[in-house]
Each structure stands twice: as structure tokens, then as C-alpha cells.
Design a protein around this motif. Structure first.
Motif, short mmCIF file in Angstrom:
data_model
loop_
_atom_site.label_atom_id
_atom_site.label_comp_id
_atom_site.label_asym_id
_atom_site.label_seq_id
_atom_site.Cartn_x
_atom_site.Cartn_y
_atom_site.Cartn_z
N GLY A 38 20.24 13.94 36.60
CA GLY A 38 19.72 14.95 35.47
C GLY A 38 18.57 15.67 35.87
O GLY A 38 17.79 14.97 36.55
N THR A 40 15.65 18.85 35.14
CA THR A 40 14.86 19.29 34.02
C THR A 40 14.60 20.78 34.59
O THR A 40 14.47 21.25 35.57
CB THR A 40 13.54 18.68 33.93
N THR A 71 19.24 19.43 31.50
CA THR A 71 19.25 18.62 30.40
C THR A 71 19.40 19.45 29.16
O THR A 71 19.39 18.83 28.06
CB THR A 71 17.98 18.23 30.41
N GLY A 136 12.56 14.20 34.54
CA GLY A 136 12.37 14.83 33.22
C GLY A 136 11.01 15.33 33.17
O GLY A 136 9.95 14.81 34.07
N ALA A 145 13.27 17.34 27.12
CA ALA A 145 14.43 18.13 27.24
C ALA A 145 13.77 19.01 26.02
O ALA A 145 12.76 19.32 25.57
CB ALA A 145 15.43 17.60 26.95
N ILE A 193 19.55 10.26 27.42
CA ILE A 193 18.57 10.17 28.44
C ILE A 193 18.43 8.65 28.77
O ILE A 193 18.34 8.17 29.94
CB ILE A 193 17.12 10.75 27.88
#
Length: 311
Positions: A38, A40, A71, A136, A145, A193
């Protein structure tokens, strides 16, 4: 939760990028077993992506078998818009490395049915086996996010109204014109998440010091959503010295001492990439070696003293 403190943003970026490189290599992804990450669009990630690109250019990492999920994304903004979150990651990472286009996933903020789009995105994450590692960043108010303060900790991918502070911060990407900043966004949820098998959070700068203190020293609170990662079994926060300004001195010293023990007494070769002890026998051998060395040093010292002692 691990807290890794580095001197400044450059050192934070290198630590994070190098950690991601090692994790992907250790995972050894294949077409049948891809590494799902994932990503950011937080501005703190720019330096991380540049370092990952440099690793790729010298042949130290490949993204051929890596699947990426962004995200979040603005509602009503084309992915070709320079301020879109897709454009941000594409310009700083995707276009410079060997990601396959079909492995790049983003939420479509222009979908005809936004609720359906959010469900599709959540299902797509599940279809590939979930996110292995989520990188993140946070806002000064602790949002992750586009999960703004007050969001449910059990939330999934959905549409959110942006807080005024978030709109102000993001105005820099829209010619500093608040009117041009979208007020709605699609975002993966806090529970989405938390379902990731690992979370790596980047927090830098004095303006995020309060958020870091709420994350590390406060209780889990939906008004400071970054605190939710306290409940995750494999979460790491990488921050710079400026971001620790609101932490208690003993907290900073504690986490620094943990790293010191790992490096000096246990040995980096005995510590797994996620901070776990990999071999107890090796640690015992290391301790025995240190004890033997210490005994030998004392024996040599006593011998030299006896030789120089007058009769």
C-alpha cells in the motif's frame, strides 16, 4: 509497536526505503506470490520513492512482481491531473521503475457510482490476498490516508469529507487556491489499513510532533487515528528528531536504548528484519564470547600489573 528515531528527514527516508528494499527481497515475490504494498501520496514519501528508484537503477530491486494499491484519491479529479494522488506516485515512483501497469491499483474518484467503486477496491485488495506492507504518512491532526479525525476505527474503503485543515494543507498542490481543492475523497478505511500484515508509518517534522505523541504515548482514540496502530501486531513508526519534541524524554531514551541493545549486545545478525530475535543460540554464543573476551582482558591486566609490581 517499534519506534525508530533518525536524525533528520533524509535519514528517515533512507531507513524506510532500505527497509522496503530488504522486505521485498526477503519476500522473494513471484507471479504466483506477489508482494502487495500500500502506497501513500504523502509528501514525506517523495524522498523514499527517489531512493527506491535509485536502488532499482543499480539493479538492487525489481517491482515486476509487486502489486501496488494507492491509499486514497480525490473525488472529481482526473488521474491525469498533476495534483491527483495517482499522478503524485506515478511521477515519483511508477514511471521510473519496472512496475507492470496491471499491477498498479487506484481508486477512481470519477466513477459513476462511488459507493460501488469503494466496494470494488476493497474486494480487489482481498482478491490478491490482502496488503503485505502498507507505507503510510499522517497529517498534523493524526489522520491516515483521508481518514479524518472522528472516523470509525472499524471503517472500510469509502467516501470522506475532508477537514478544513486538510484542505488548507493541500492547497499548495492547487496553486494555493483553497477553492480549487476537492472537498471529498475516496479512501481506504482504518480497518483496511489494520488488515495489512505490516504497517510502516513515516512521521517527520515538528508540526507532527503532537500527532506522534498521541500515537506513541496516548490511548487509542478516534480523534487521533494514528493511535490505532498501537493495536497492530507488526507496526513500525520511523520519525526524525524534530517529530519527537512532544514525547517524554524517557520515551525517546527507551526506544533508542532498545535499538542500542539490539545492535551492541544482541547483534544485528541475530535480529530479524522486523525486529524479532532470529537465533537464541547465536546470542548465547555471542554473550559467551564477550564474557571470555572480558575474562581474558582482566587476566592480561592482572598479569601486566604483577610484572610491574615491586618486590
Amino acid at each position: 509497536m517499534r519506534l525508530v528515531i533518525r536524525e533528520d528527514e533524509d535519514n528517515v527516508a533512507y531507513y524506510a526505503a532500505n527497509y522496503l528494499r530488504k522486505r521485498i527481497i526477503e519476500f522473494n515475490p513471484t507471479p504466483q506470490k506477489p508482494f502487495v504494498i500500500g502506497l501513500t501520496d504523502d509528501s514525506t514519501a517523495i524522498k523514499i520513492y527517489k531512493i527506491l528508484v535509485s536502488f532499482h537503477k543499480i539493479g538492487e530491486i525489481s517491482f515486476q512482481n509487486v502489486i501496488a494499491f494507492l491509499t486514497d484519491e480525490y473525488v472529481g479529479l482526473s488521474i491525469d491531473h498533476p495534483a491527483s494522488n495517482y499522478s503524485f506516485v506515478n511521477e515519483n515512483l511508477f514511471k521510473h521503475v519496472d512496475f507492470k501497469q496491471e499491477n498498479i491499483n487506484f481508486i477512481d474518484g470519477n466513477a459513476n457510482d462511488l459507493d460501488k467503486e469503494c466496494k470494488r477496491y476493497e474486494q480487489k485488495i482481498n482478491q490478491v490476498g490482502g496488503i503485505e506492507l502498507l507505507l503510510g504518512g499522517i497529517g498534523p491532526d493524526g489522520h491516515i490516508a483521508f481518514n479524518e479525525p472522528g472516523s470509525s476505527i472499524m471503517s472500510r474503503t469509502r467516501m470522506k469529507t475532508l477537514a478544513y485543515e486538510t484542505v488548507l494543507v493541500n492547497a499548495k498542490f492547487f496553486e494555493n487556491d483553497i477553492k480549487k481543492v476537492p472537498k471529498l475523497a475516496l479512501t481506504i478505511g482504518i480497518q483496511t489499513i489494520m488488515d495489512s500484515r505490516e504497517i510502516v508509518m513515516i512521521i517527520t517534522g515538528a508540526h507532527k510532533a503532537l500527532a506522534l505523541s498521541k500515537c506513541v504515548e496516548g490511548g487509542v482514540n478516534h480523534m487521533w487515528l494514528v493511535s490505532s496502530i498501537q493495536l497492530h501486531p507488526s507496526a513500525m513508526v520511523i520519525c526524525d528528531e524534530d517529530a519527537t519534541l512532544e514525547l517524554y524524554v524517557k520515551t525517546v531514551r527507551y526506544f533508542k536504548s532498545i535499538e542500542k541493545v539490539q545492535e551492541q549486545l544482541i547483534g544485528s545478525d541475530n535480529i530479524g528484519l522486523k525486529g524479532s530475535i532470529s537465533s537464541l543460540s547465536k546470542i548465547n554464543d555471542r554473550c559467551d564470547h564477550k564474557k571470555n573476551s572480558a575474562h581474558s582482558d582482566r587476566a592480561r591486566h592482572r598479569s601486566s600489573m604483577s610484572e610491574t609490581r615491586p618486590f
